[in-house]
Scaffold this motif. Structure first.
Motif, short mmCIF file in Angstrom:
data_model
loop_
_atom_site.label_atom_id
_atom_site.label_comp_id
_atom_site.label_asym_id
_atom_site.label_seq_id
_atom_site.Cartn_x
_atom_site.Cartn_y
_atom_site.Cartn_z
N GLU A 114 0.82 -1.20 0.00
CA GLU A 114 0.00 0.00 0.00
C GLU A 114 0.86 1.27 0.00
OE1 GLU A 114 -3.24 2.19 2.86
OE2 GLU A 114 -3.28 0.00 2.78
N ALA A 115 1.95 1.26 0.77
CA ALA A 115 2.85 2.42 0.82
C ALA A 115 3.47 2.68 -0.55
CB ALA A 115 3.94 2.21 1.86
N VAL A 116 3.88 1.62 -1.22
CA VAL A 116 4.49 1.77 -2.55
C VAL A 116 3.44 2.25 -3.55
CG1 VAL A 116 5.57 0.52 -4.46
CG2 VAL A 116 6.36 0.15 -2.13
N GLU A 117 2.24 1.72 -3.46
CA GLU A 117 1.17 2.17 -4.37
C GLU A 117 0.86 3.65 -4.17
OE1 GLU A 117 -0.46 0.77 -6.96
OE2 GLU A 117 1.04 -0.82 -6.74
N ARG A 118 0.81 4.07 -2.92
CA ARG A 118 0.55 5.49 -2.64
C ARG A 118 1.68 6.37 -3.17
NH1 ARG A 118 -2.07 5.98 3.42
NH2 ARG A 118 -3.93 4.75 2.99
N PHE A 119 2.91 5.89 -2.97
CA PHE A 119 4.06 6.63 -3.48
C PHE A 119 4.00 6.71 -5.00
CE2 PHE A 119 8.50 6.40 -5.09
CZ PHE A 119 8.88 7.68 -4.74
N ARG A 120 3.75 5.59 -5.64
CA ARG A 120 3.66 5.56 -7.10
C ARG A 120 2.58 6.51 -7.61
NH1 ARG A 120 3.84 -0.01 -10.15
NH2 ARG A 120 4.23 -0.49 -7.98
#
Length: 73
Positions: free
Chosen positions: A11-17
């Protein structure tokens, strides 16, 4: 690593992306996003271990402070 950590890291990576511009996303490969997710998972795992150590130390402190009843055996 727990499934919870994997989900949080994903989820953190998706939000960052999602926060990146299209131009910025073009410069980051899928493998790099996967590496970022692995790093986040490892950090979450380390933090969990640290918290467990703190809780164990706290429990030892509490136990050492408890008066033991004298049962006069």
């Amino acid at each position: 690593m727990s499934d919870h950590h994997q989900e949080m890291a994903r989820e953190a990576v998706e939000r960052f992306r999602d926060s990146l511009s299209g131009a910025a996303r073009e410069h980051i490969t899928a493998a790099q996003f996967e590496d970022l997710q692995q790093m986040i998972q490892q950090l979450l795992s380390q933090e969990r271990s640290h918290i467990a150590e703190l809780m164990a130390a706290f429990a030892r402190t509490l136990r050492s402070g408890v008066e033991k009843p004298d049962i006069d055996l």
